[in-house]
Design an enzyme around this catalytic site. Structure first.
Site, PDB file in Angstrom:
ATOM      1  CG  HIS A 171      -1.644   1.246   1.493  1.00 15.37           C
ATOM      2  ND1 HIS A 171      -2.917   1.480   1.025  1.00 15.37           N
ATOM      3  CD2 HIS A 171      -1.283   2.374   2.175  1.00 15.37           C
ATOM      4  CE1 HIS A 171      -3.310   2.684   1.403  1.00 15.37           C
ATOM      5  NE2 HIS A 171      -2.328   3.246   2.101  1.00 15.37           N
ATOM      6  CD  GLU A 172       2.281   3.456   3.747  1.00 11.43           C
ATOM      7  OE1 GLU A 172       2.566   4.537   3.208  1.00 11.43           O
ATOM      8  OE2 GLU A 172       1.325   3.331   4.537  1.00 11.43           O
ATOM      9  CG  HIS A 217       0.357   6.184  -0.507  1.00  6.87           C
ATOM     10  ND1 HIS A 217      -0.796   6.834  -0.886  1.00  6.87           N
ATOM     11  CD2 HIS A 217       0.081   5.609   0.696  1.00  6.87           C
ATOM     12  CE1 HIS A 217      -1.727   6.670   0.038  1.00  6.87           C
ATOM     13  NE2 HIS A 217      -1.219   5.919   1.006  1.00  6.87           N
TER      14      HIS A 217
END
Length: 265
Positions: free
Chosen positions: A128-129, A132
């Protein structure tokens, strides 16, 4: 002269906005007014500040575990992101948190291990990071702020100034180290990409809804962590990730068949 000067300034802002259109990996249009190299410098400077804060976890096993998961994910990222010098650290902090900074910098709190109980669940959070970063969400947030403040010239500041700009513009949390206030749209986009990356890397995509179910149980009856304040509703997030997991199972199985079998402990 002031009206003419103001008109010229507005014209420059609009010109910058018109030339700042980009597209995320999911196909969404976004505003990018800041150069990637400038964002990377700011990210590296802020990350150095975190590393010298005395809060890094002195736990070789935890660091190896996190790096193992991160390295497996990096191998399946788009070319530009894959070529970055990724750096992952574990931070001694009981909050279930993780963060990413431009330039491939990732921090994982020790408290995250309480809710991400296996490699698949940890991959969901780190993926998920990385979503980003692949989507340039930090640059988009900075660009939005610059556009609102008409302060593009701030990028010419010295290195120390760049660090302070990043900390201010991205909203650094004093306890978390660095906490990027991404919008809910950004969070959903990072969820989609993160689950895709973990499947490509050979992590079970069902780990994504599972880690959020754990998060809900861990924070039930308590005030949720600050980093969840801009995130989608946890129950809705679990539902969305659970719905998308079956469609990624073939990708996951193909990755395993191709030899992408992470064994991070």
């Amino acid at each position: 002269m002031r009206p003419i000067r103001s008109s010229l300034a507005l014209a420059a802002v609009f010109a910058a906005l018109a030339g700042g259109c980009a597209t995320t990996p999911t196909g969404r249009s976004q505003l990018i007014l800041v150069d990637d190299s400038a964002m990377d410098r700011m990210g590296a400077s802020a990350f150095d500040q975190i590393k010298t804060s005395g809060r890094l976890a002195n736990d070789p096993a935890a660091n190896r575990y996190v790096r193992c998961v991160a390295e497996a994910l990096v191998r399946v990222l788009p070319t530009h992101e894959r070529q970055q010098a990724w750096e992952v650290v574990v931070i001694q902090d009981d909050s279930p948190n993780a963060f990413a900074l431009p330039g491939g910098k990732v921090g994982v709190h020790t408290g995250l291990f309480k809710v991400a109980t296996n490699q698949d669940q940890l991959a969901a959070v780190i993926g998920h990071e990385m979503g980003h970063m692949a989507s340039r969400h930090a640059a988009e947030r900075v660009s939005q702020r610059y556009a609102a403040d008409a302060a593009l010239q701030a990028l010419n500041a010295a290195t120390g100034g760049e660090r302070q700009q990043l900390l201010g513009l991205l909203g650094v949390g004093a306890q978390a180290g660095v906490l990027l206030p991404f919008s809910r749209q950004h969070e959903v986009e990072a969820d989609v990409l993160g689950q895709r990356y973990m499947a490509l890397a050979g992590f079970n995509p069902e780990g994504a809804p599972a880690v959020w179910e754990n998060m809900i149980r861990a924070t039930s009856g308590n005030r949720p962590p600050a980093w969840l304040s801009t995130h989608p509703d946890p129950a809705q997030r679990v539902q969305s990730l659970r719905a998308s997991a079956p469609g990624l199972m073939a990708t996951y199985q193909q990755a395993r068949a191709a030899g992408r079998n992470p064994n991070c402990r």
